[in-house]
Design an enzyme around this catalytic site. Sequence first.
Site, PDB file in Angstrom:
ATOM      1  N   GLU A  61       0.823  -1.223   0.000  1.00 42.42           N
ATOM      2  CA  GLU A  61       0.000   0.000   0.000  1.00 42.42           C
ATOM      3  C   GLU A  61       0.852   1.266   0.000  1.00 42.42           C
ATOM      4  O   GLU A  61       0.456   2.274  -0.583  1.00 42.42           O
ATOM      5  CB  GLU A  61      -0.952   0.006   1.199  1.00 42.42           C
ATOM      6  CG  GLU A  61      -2.127  -0.953   1.081  1.00 42.42           C
ATOM      7  CD  GLU A  61      -1.767  -2.397   1.389  1.00 42.42           C
ATOM      8  OE1 GLU A  61      -0.640  -2.659   1.852  1.00 42.42           O
ATOM      9  OE2 GLU A  61      -2.619  -3.281   1.156  1.00 42.42           O
ATOM     10  N   HIS A 129      -9.887  -5.841  10.507  1.00 42.25           N
ATOM     11  CA  HIS A 129     -10.535  -5.621   9.213  1.00 42.25           C
ATOM     12  C   HIS A 129     -11.924  -4.999   9.361  1.00 42.25           C
ATOM     13  O   HIS A 129     -12.776  -5.187   8.498  1.00 42.25           O
ATOM     14  CB  HIS A 129     -10.670  -6.952   8.453  1.00 42.25           C
ATOM     15  CG  HIS A 129      -9.409  -7.394   7.793  1.00 42.25           C
ATOM     16  ND1 HIS A 129      -8.255  -7.643   8.493  1.00 42.25           N
ATOM     17  CD2 HIS A 129      -9.121  -7.647   6.488  1.00 42.25           C
ATOM     18  CE1 HIS A 129      -7.309  -8.044   7.641  1.00 42.25           C
ATOM     19  NE2 HIS A 129      -7.807  -8.041   6.422  1.00 42.25           N
TER      20      HIS A 129
END
Lengths: 327, 344
Positions: A61, A129
């Site tokens: 990322e 998450h």
Amino acid sequence: MAEITFREALKRALREELARDPEVVVWGEDIVAYGGGGAYAVTAGLAKEFPGRIRDTPIAEEAIVGVAIGAAMAGIRPVVELMTINFALVAWDQIVNHAAKQHHMFNGAINVPMVMRSPAGFGRTAATHSQNFDAWLASIPGLKVVEPATPYDAKGLLKSAIRDNDPVFFIEHLQLYGTRGEVPDTEYLIPLGVSDRKREGKDLTVVTWGRMLIETMKAAKTLAAEGIELDVIDLRTLRPLDLSLAIESVKKTNRAIVVEEGWRSIGLGAEIVASLQEEAFHYLDAPIARVAGLEVPMPYAKNLERATLPFAEDVVAAVHAMMANQY
Amino acid sequence: MNREELVSLYRQMVLIRVFEDKSAEMYAKAKIAGFLHLYNGQEAVAVGALSALRQDDDLVTHYRDHGYALARGLASTAVMAELYGRVGGTTGGRGGSMHIADISKHYWGGYAIVGGHLPLATGLAYANTHHKCDRIVLCVMGEGSTNIGTFHAALNWAQLWKLPVIFLVENNQYAMGTALSVHSAVTEIYKKALAHDMHAVRADGKDVLAMHDAVALLADRARRGEGPALLEAVTYRFRGHSMADSDVQRPKEEISEQKMRDPITMFLNDVLFKQNLITQVEVDQIQKDVEAEVEASVAFADASPEPALDTLYNDIYADPVDNIQINGSLIKPATVLPRNGKHG
């Protein structure tokens, strides 16, 4: 006017902007090959329509965001997908120290016209998450933060975000991808930084955004049957934060609740409450209340997950409590 | 290179050396504040590397950036004014020493988060391929950057997409104050690129011509579409990491030994004098001119005003949202300013 899903609305926005501007590219993890187009299928099929401009990237990322920043500095308009907002933390340095700083630090000489799309929220995916970082993201000067709640807003805001010359973090709540709503067949844009009244009512103002708008609208229906009319303000953009409608609404209803999914302490709701009381203190008949997520790392177990999250019934309960109290 | 070009390399290195010494002096006089990372000893890297590139090739560097700015041709007046935080500076006083930039000269800036700019350089290289132009990118970092995640993420990406970027590692053998052997398992830095299947070269960073030649080859290669490369320049810092560094951690003997191989005197003695390309009179004249230039840069910085307070909120956004005040919320400006933290 057709009824389409939130997911389809996003895809149409991407398709129209890819077709309109050859500088637009779409990069992300597993957005081409995997399952035909993305973990949440937003980009399904686009790679065939726009060869070379939709690309799978490494799971890195910090590079996805950083390479996009560099490309954007030179005039590309990258739309990067961070598979979940939780992974944005890996790119935090790039978002905060680079994307958000360039324009001001280099005295206006560098623009970073890029969009970071990322799903937030929950779905039985446990602690790492299932998060919301609205307050963190919305606290950064130089960054714009958008979080739509309806397919109509999703399409119009994403198109504006892509055309914007600043870095935009575009939050998509996981639970909204399958929701449906009316979206015109003709092109339209929704400006960034403009809140929207989603329901007109005289009794109490609810300020909210994202998935909590849907829950608030459900609550409003229940409450309307009891004779309580909510005035519902959808922020749509979290930075810059447009509180003009919310302030105007509070002056009318004299009561307000801020509803958010994220953690309560130091949340975006706290900032909104502070601003509302600064601007409309003398109009208030009750302290402004907050409905928010419980402050725990999200558990996996179904009952525990549900217990941490706010839903329509929590909004209803908060409204009842406020209406019952005489101040 | 012809005589004129070779003498120009010498002049640029002298300018950087004199400029940095003067910066240290101005720092001691509190004209310059915060961080000040000087380039003494490493001049041959920037000057040699940039002499091998086109003026329109893109440059992205670390925060030890004054040498690159001067070698790229940014006015020493503007660089000094930036160190002062004045309106005549390269970013009008917004960035300071670590963020010198001039987009018109394709210098996209100095960056202050170690390794943070490597993905940006990779993205600039992507833009060049997207726009089908043959500009390449030079991305400069210290060897301390080669342990952080963005180093590997950027190298992998650049190699994967065959992007025209040269990663130039200035191996001055200390990451801030930590010796190479203490911070990196691999001490021959160029080898780290091999893990990414990337072409990698090592050069003497004290030899300005070696730097020129190495970069020229890699630039040709990248321009031909043969992809990225990593160049390790072995060099040494003659001063501490920054002005805040007492430099007690480096052995005195090591520093004095390194100073025996001064890139500027080596080039002057071993090349320019040896090949009769320059006379002592010319050398003295260069020294005099450079000192005058640096004095003028100080005079310029001293005379340059501080940025106007009412520009504080300018340029936070390229597309400001109408009526949205700077702190984040939409409130009328008249009621907003007192709401800033400073005013309670």
